[in-house]
Structures are given as C-alpha cells and as structure tokens.
Design a protein around this motif. Sequence first.
Motif, PDB file in Angstrom:
ATOM      1  N   ASN A 280       0.835  -1.112   0.120  1.00  8.04           N
ATOM      2  CA  ASN A 280      -0.059  -0.076  -0.146  1.00  8.04           C
ATOM      3  C   ASN A 280       0.594   1.260   0.067  1.00  8.04           C
ATOM      4  OD1 ASN A 280       1.009  -0.410   2.459  1.00  8.04           O
ATOM      5  ND2 ASN A 280      -1.062  -0.236   3.616  1.00  8.04           N
ATOM      6  N   HIS A 281       1.952   1.310  -0.566  1.00  8.52           N
ATOM      7  CA  HIS A 281       2.983   2.400  -0.783  1.00  8.52           C
ATOM      8  C   HIS A 281       2.482   3.327  -1.735  1.00  8.52           C
ATOM      9  CE1 HIS A 281       7.002   4.277  -1.561  1.00  8.52           C
ATOM     10  NE2 HIS A 281       6.229   5.042  -0.959  1.00  8.52           N
ATOM     11  N   LYS A 282       2.041   4.556  -1.370  1.00  8.84           N
ATOM     12  CA  LYS A 282       1.828   5.313  -2.359  1.00  8.84           C
ATOM     13  C   LYS A 282       2.514   6.712  -2.349  1.00  8.84           C
ATOM     14  CE  LYS A 282      -3.236   4.534  -2.088  1.00  8.84           C
ATOM     15  NZ  LYS A 282      -3.425   4.166  -0.527  1.00  8.84           N
ATOM     16  N   PRO A 283       3.742   6.826  -3.313  1.00 15.89           N
ATOM     17  CA  PRO A 283       4.774   7.719  -2.986  1.00 15.89           C
ATOM     18  C   PRO A 283       4.107   9.184  -3.151  1.00 15.89           C
ATOM     19  CG  PRO A 283       5.246   6.147  -4.604  1.00 15.89           C
ATOM     20  CD  PRO A 283       3.996   6.122  -4.109  1.00 15.89           C
ATOM     21  N   GLY A 284       4.533  10.327  -2.251  1.00 11.91           N
ATOM     22  CA  GLY A 284       4.024  11.610  -2.650  1.00 11.91           C
ATOM     23  C   GLY A 284       2.524  11.955  -2.142  1.00 11.91           C
ATOM     24  N   ARG A 285       1.872  10.850  -1.844  1.00 14.00           N
ATOM     25  CA  ARG A 285       0.667  11.065  -1.360  1.00 14.00           C
ATOM     26  C   ARG A 285       0.416  12.173  -0.622  1.00 14.00           C
ATOM     27  NH1 ARG A 285      -3.790  11.142  -3.023  1.00 14.00           N
ATOM     28  NH2 ARG A 285      -4.906  10.433  -1.066  1.00 14.00           N
ATOM     29  N   ALA A 286       1.360  12.421   0.524  1.00 16.62           N
ATOM     30  CA  ALA A 286       1.016  13.508   1.480  1.00 16.62           C
ATOM     31  C   ALA A 286       1.277  14.680   1.076  1.00 16.62           C
ATOM     32  CB  ALA A 286       1.737  13.004   2.816  1.00 16.62           C
ATOM     33  N   VAL A 287       1.413  15.027  -0.297  1.00 20.52           N
ATOM     34  CA  VAL A 287       1.913  16.340  -0.850  1.00 20.52           C
ATOM     35  C   VAL A 287       0.644  17.613  -0.467  1.00 20.52           C
ATOM     36  CG1 VAL A 287       2.662  17.669  -2.809  1.00 20.52           C
ATOM     37  CG2 VAL A 287       3.311  15.463  -2.519  1.00 20.52           C
TER      38      VAL A 287
ATOM     39  N   ASN B  68      -0.509  17.872   2.131  1.00 21.21           N
ATOM     40  CA  ASN B  68      -0.431  18.430   3.671  1.00 21.21           C
ATOM     41  C   ASN B  68       0.176  19.694   3.745  1.00 21.21           C
ATOM     42  OD1 ASN B  68      -1.907  16.467   4.494  1.00 21.21           O
ATOM     43  ND2 ASN B  68      -0.393  15.174   5.189  1.00 21.21           N
ATOM     44  N   ALA B  69       1.228  19.668   2.539  1.00 22.99           N
ATOM     45  CA  ALA B  69       2.173  20.943   2.577  1.00 22.99           C
ATOM     46  C   ALA B  69       1.685  22.173   2.490  1.00 22.99           C
ATOM     47  CB  ALA B  69       3.292  20.622   1.520  1.00 22.99           C
TER      48      ALA B  69
ATOM     49  N   LYS C 222       0.605   6.851   9.245  1.00 26.97           N
ATOM     50  CA  LYS C 222       1.721   5.920   8.788  1.00 26.97           C
ATOM     51  C   LYS C 222       2.433   5.229  10.166  1.00 26.97           C
ATOM     52  CE  LYS C 222       1.314   6.763   4.588  1.00 26.97           C
ATOM     53  NZ  LYS C 222       0.763   5.734   3.671  1.00 26.97           N
TER      54      LYS C 222
ATOM     55  N   GLU D  29       8.644   2.131   2.967  1.00 28.77           N
ATOM     56  CA  GLU D  29       7.321   2.076   2.561  1.00 28.77           C
ATOM     57  C   GLU D  29       6.841   3.704   2.271  1.00 28.77           C
ATOM     58  OE1 GLU D  29       5.724  -2.013   4.492  1.00 28.77           O
ATOM     59  OE2 GLU D  29       5.471  -0.321   5.468  1.00 28.77           O
TER      60      GLU D  29
ATOM     61  N   SER E  60       7.304   7.797   1.419  1.00 31.42           N
ATOM     62  CA  SER E  60       8.176   8.636   0.612  1.00 31.42           C
ATOM     63  C   SER E  60       9.316   9.498   1.160  1.00 31.42           C
ATOM     64  CB  SER E  60       7.202   9.787  -0.210  1.00 31.42           C
ATOM     65  OG  SER E  60       6.793  10.605   0.701  1.00 31.42           O
TER      66      SER E  60
ATOM     67  N   GLN F 107       7.725  11.991   3.538  1.00 38.34           N
ATOM     68  CA  GLN F 107       7.350  11.497   4.755  1.00 38.34           C
ATOM     69  C   GLN F 107       8.416  10.942   5.595  1.00 38.34           C
ATOM     70  OE1 GLN F 107       5.041   8.635   2.669  1.00 38.34           O
ATOM     71  NE2 GLN F 107       3.055   9.495   2.947  1.00 38.34           N
TER      72      GLN F 107
ATOM     73  N   ARG G  92       9.659  13.909   7.572  1.00 39.96           N
ATOM     74  CA  ARG G  92       9.028  14.176   8.616  1.00 39.96           C
ATOM     75  C   ARG G  92       8.828  13.249   9.813  1.00 39.96           C
ATOM     76  NH1 ARG G  92       3.276  15.065   6.322  1.00 39.96           N
ATOM     77  NH2 ARG G  92       3.977  13.694   4.483  1.00 39.96           N
TER      78      ARG G  92
ATOM     79  N   GLU H  29       8.684  17.940  -5.720  1.00 41.13           N
ATOM     80  CA  GLU H  29       7.310  18.179  -5.406  1.00 41.13           C
ATOM     81  C   GLU H  29       7.148  17.512  -3.792  1.00 41.13           C
ATOM     82  OE1 GLU H  29       8.490  15.748  -7.138  1.00 41.13           O
ATOM     83  OE2 GLU H  29       7.286  13.835  -6.864  1.00 41.13           O
ATOM     84  N   LEU H  30       8.177  17.184  -2.991  1.00 45.39           N
ATOM     85  CA  LEU H  30       8.158  16.650  -1.762  1.00 45.39           C
ATOM     86  C   LEU H  30       8.753  17.621  -0.856  1.00 45.39           C
ATOM     87  CD1 LEU H  30       9.127  12.913  -2.208  1.00 45.39           C
ATOM     88  CD2 LEU H  30       6.665  14.082  -2.338  1.00 45.39           C
TER      89      LEU H  30
ATOM     90  N   GLY I 149       8.003  20.951  -0.184  1.00 43.85           N
ATOM     91  CA  GLY I 149       6.930  21.829   0.500  1.00 43.85           C
ATOM     92  C   GLY I 149       6.458  21.100   1.767  1.00 43.85           C
ATOM     93  N   GLU I 150       6.175  19.881   1.961  1.00 46.52           N
ATOM     94  CA  GLU I 150       5.672  19.127   3.008  1.00 46.52           C
ATOM     95  C   GLU I 150       6.601  19.226   4.214  1.00 46.52           C
ATOM     96  OE1 GLU I 150       5.739  14.571   2.636  1.00 46.52           O
ATOM     97  OE2 GLU I 150       5.450  15.309   0.639  1.00 46.52           O
TER      98      GLU I 150
ATOM     99  N   ALA J 113       6.848  22.947   5.482  1.00 42.74           N
ATOM    100  CA  ALA J 113       5.589  23.371   6.141  1.00 42.74           C
ATOM    101  C   ALA J 113       5.852  22.867   7.557  1.00 42.74           C
ATOM    102  CB  ALA J 113       4.430  22.630   5.614  1.00 42.74           C
TER     103      ALA J 113
END
Lengths: 318, 254
Positions: free
Chosen positions: A308-315, A317-318, B143, B150, B152, B155, B158, B184-185, B187-188, B191
């Motif tokens: 269930n790994h979805k890279p960059g899913r949490a973008v 939140n930024a 998570k 698993e 990114s 993540q 963080r 693209e990562l 920013g999070e 933040a």
Amino acid sequence: MRSAEPGRNAGSRGEIMEQNNLSRTGLAPTRGERKAIANLEIVPRRHLGRWVTAAVIAVLLALVIKAFAEGDIAWGVVAEFFAAPAILFGLVNTVVMTICAMSLGIALGVVFAVMYMSPNPVIRVVAWGYIWLFRGTPLILQLLLWFNLALVFPTLGIPGLIEVRTVEFMTPFVATLLGLGLNQGAYTAEVMRSGILSVDSGQTEAAKSIGMTRLLTLRRIVLPQAMRVIIPPVGNEVISMVKLTSIASVIQYAEILRNAQTIYYANARVIELLIVAAGWYLIVVTLLQIGQYQLERSFAKGQTHRGNHKPGRAVENA
Amino acid sequence: MPSPMVSIINVSKRFGALQALDEVSLEIPRGAVQCIIGPSGSGKSTLLRCINQLEPTDSGAIFLEDELLGFERKGDKLLELSEGQIAGQRMKTGTVFQRFNLFQHMTARENIVEGPLRVLNRPRGEVMDEAVALLERVGLADKSGAYPAELSGGQQQRVAIARALAMRPKLLLFDEPTSALDPELVGEVLAVMHDLASTGMTMIVVTHELAFARDAASNVVFMDRGRIVEQGLPTTILTEPTEQRTRDFIGAER
C-alpha cells in the motif's frame, strides 16, 4: 532489403524493426498483415536437448538406486537401528554440541568482529591474531590439542583459589566445545564484520544524535540490520557445524557417528549403521534449512516495499 | 540577560589539508531560527556536525546554554569528555539529516519511541501516546506502522523530525533537510519546519532553500571556505548583501 529512410520512418520504430525478417517481398507488411500476425497462436519453443539430458540422468539414477537395492545392504538392520537408544543418545549429543558450539562461536564472533574494528591498534592485532590462528590450523588438530591440554598444563585455574586437574576438566564434551566454538568464532567474526560494515554509517550517526551510546547503538540499531547479511552465511555454518561435530568422534565424544561406530564394531554392519547416521544428519539439516528460511524472512522486515505504498500522497498536507 | 542558546567561539576544524572551519564564531539566541547558506564545501555541515559532536573540534569552544560541549576544563586545558558524557550532551540537541537516516528495521512509531524508551528510560505508555501526537503533528498519523522503505522521502523526513522532537531537545539541527527530496516533496517538509519555527523552537538550518530562509529565518549566515563571510537579517543578506561572494552565490542560486 530497402534501407530505412530517416525522413519517411520518423516516429515509427516498428517500421525499422520489421525490416529484419517479417517482410517476404522486401516490403514492409501492411497494416492488415500486422493485425493478422498479432492474432496468430504462439507456440513455445520445445527444448528437446533438455528432455534428452533429463532422460539420461533419470536412467543413471535408476541404475544407482537398483545397485544399492540389490547390493549387500541389510535394510532390515538399518530400520532396526534407526531409532536405537544409542543412536538417539548420539543424536541428542550432536544437537546439543551444535547449539553450544555455535552459540560460543557467534558470541566470540561478535566480540572479535567489534575488536577487529576498534580504533585501538593493540585490540585490532589481538583480534587479527585470533582469526589468523584458528582459521590457519586444521580443526581436528585443534580438537586434539584441547583434548591433550593436560600434557602442557596438569592443572587449570587460579593458583591458591580454584584449581582443577586438567584431565578431569577437559572431558570430551569440553574439549569439543572449545575446539569447535573457538574455531567457529574465527569464521563468524569475519561474517559479523562484513554484516556490521553493510549497515549505512548514517544509521550510527542517527543513533548517536538521539544520545545512544556505542554499545546500545550496536545492539539496537546496527546488529539487527546486519542480521540480514549475517543470517544466510551463519545459517550455512550451523549446517556445517552439525556435520563438523562428527570430527569429535576422534576424541571419544559420543555423538551419532561415534555411537554408530561403536555399534558396528560389535555387529560388523558397517554400511547399515553409516546409513542410519547419514539419515539422521539429513533430517537435522533439513529441519535447519526450514528454520533458516523462516529466520531470513523475519529479519528482512522493513527492507522491502509492501503493497500500500503511495509515494508522494501526502503532498496535499504541505 | 539570559545566555544565548548556542555560542560558537573561534571554532576550527581541519580534515587533512582542508580547513573545513576557520575560526568560526556565532551566537544563536533562544528561539531563533538560524539559517546557514553557502556553496558546498563551505563548512556549513561541518559546523552542524561539530555542534552535535559527530566531529570533534580542533580548537575553539561551543556552548549549549551554559554547558561546554565535548570537553571539560581542567586548569588551562580542555579535556575530552567520555563517550557516555558526550552521548548525554547529544540528547539535548536533535538532528535531522539530509538522508533522513531513519532506522530501517523499525516502523515510523518505533523510530520515534526508540530514544525516549532506551535512552531516557521513560515509561512505555506515556511515550507511545506522545509518539501518536508527534506523528499527528507532522501529518502522518496514519503511517505509524509503516517501515521507512514504505514511505516517500518527504514522509521519511517528517518522521525523522518527529524522532528528533521526541527527545524534547533544546535545539534542533537541520542538515540540508530537503536536498535529497524530489522537488514536489520539499514543501511538506518545509511546512513542518515553519510550524516548528513558529512554536519558538531554536533551530539551526543548513539549507539551499533561500525562500525558506527569507520567510522563516531570524538570522542568515553566509559561509564560504570555512569562514562566515557575512550575516544579518534575511532581507539584508538575501536581497542586498554587502559582500561580492554573497551576491555571486545568491545570484547563482536564483
């Protein structure tokens, strides 16, 4: 064959490729022909050579089995002694010795691997010397040395405090344990060292950054991750150790082979008892291989991507 | 007047022929967000590594509040502390690494509780609750059971920040925290850092993110060849630097 004209073929890799063999007339197949080809049934290649080889091997194997079946082996005797008390007692001794010697070997391996990587040169040289000495001499010689230690030191211990007569202390069990354990430690040290070196230095720095001491870092962070590299070779060494214990028969340690020999000295059924011993070794080794597989899987945790790994899913939140 | 959170006084560090730090002095007040910018090889990361004692200094002194780091004064000499004492001092600073360096064999939550449980020996239940709160704070409540492989890069970073916070440090060090991330990562992670800065955490941030320095820093230092070339308010350093080297660097980064 018409050569590919770059201008005409631009953007169509297929047209260049198909010129190799698909066109009978030297012209490219038409769109319709390609569709037809795409609908044809695919016939996998038959590997005739492999089947012939397999057949030859099967015949040879059948001949070997036949030879043993017709040979002068009393299978009834094999069955009779397979679970004889003396054999089972030997089996227990083999397993006990494997566990004890391997535990000693792994403990020594960790200690000497860490010493080998010490910043202190004296400690490094001691570790190097240990590995050099025990890897450089035959195991059977080391066993004989330990067993005959009484010739050098009649008594062991701290004078005036504890003293034992070496002959009484150095039983076949102790001599075998020291011989196999110290020898194994020298080999395991090298395995441990490569395992520890395989862990990224960033892991140690992160552990330091949260205030961990060297020992805690080794125990909690480095060794668990080194295990992934260490387990396969150590597993192989455990399996070797099961079989190496048979060498201890020369110093009268009552393991399976020794006990099988004792029986065949009495009844002269040499091959039958050797088959009994071989059968038990195979059973123990097979069980260990299954255990090794399970252990490797459990130490691989965190090393593979799971579903269930979805890279960059949490973008978001930024 | 309370003492500054960090005082760096005439610190030098040499690697063979390379003078990585050359008489660097810097004071960081409580609650400040100190950004350090400069070309690679300018000594920015070495300065951070000296502050958390991953590298011993050759000369000079670093104080965390009133405590001399790494050494103890005996007459007119500074004696190196034992490894255990240094480990004790390191607990007071948290470090966030460029390559995250999460413990690969532990889940996100296990990474966070490892220090509080094993180093601070705090009670398990309390630490576990705190880990949940920390994961929520960095936006990764779902998570907690994931292994680093698993997650990114953003993540992972963080979680690494949460791991550092779990030790309740007085000071957080960030060593190029977004340099290893896909654009693209970035920013999070920034933040979360903005959020931390607003809570009054003292932070030293080595970064190439000039936008972050402009928005979040209370002070910016420009380093080159192991020296502090100039320092001041972000608006001054980033828009009208006095030194030519700073101007060249900022021009090139844009």
